[in-house]
Motif scaffolding. Sequence first.
Motif: not given
Length: 265
Positions: A112-119
């Motif tokens: 979740x951290x890595x995906x949300x960061x990219x969003x």
Amino acid sequence: MGFYKTLSALLAHLPSKRQTLLFSATQTKSVADLARLSLTDPVYISAHTEAAAAEDAKEDSDEHLAIPKGLEQHYVVTSLEKKLDILWSFIKSHLQSKVLVFMSSSKQVRFVFETFKRMHPGIPLLHLYGKQKQMTRLQTFNRFTTMQHAVLFATDIAARGLDFPSVNWVFQVDAPEDAETYVHRVGRTARYQSSGKGLLLLLPSEEEGMIAALKRRSVEVSSIKIRASKTQSIENQLQNLAFQDPEIKYLAQRVSGDDLLLVMV
């Protein structure tokens, strides 16, 4: 948790003549038993009366759990595949808040951290879990402590013993294993004289058991509903990220068997 076995093993290696100070944030029967085994003529110091603390130490499944007076508690019943939509929509609508998000595993936290960061949600994101190096955890703790607006994704490593000032919301993506863990999680907000809010996501199959467990411990959590118009679907964005970024695909595959259902996998 108590750490009874670990502390007992440590005490076995200490000299018999010593001064011992035993500190515990919570008083339980295991802690009281440990005190009796490891201390001689102890002097008891507590924020409560000794009689009240002794009452708290009883092993009673129906004992009362203390909740901060300034805490407002809610839960939402949702399907597994909607959890990330609700979490993302919540973050986007609370960009001026300080939010602590609990998940059940380090794999979920990383994904979740890595995906949300990219969003790019428009608010700083941090993550904290047990497999990180100690220096990394300390840096994350210090950063979140000093930030006014931020979201920290964490496992239950952040549920006990950490004092984060001015946390506005505690958001529990996954149901805690028991009422005690729930109270420790929401206890990261509404500390001292401050107010705070908690939101718990429950699956339909979890609602009856979780709410009953909380009520047995005198914890009242009110049900709310989230309008569909207030929730943004991020399924396509997550799928695109997985197709374009090998790291995201790898993380998605690792968590696909966990409670956090990922439609993309």
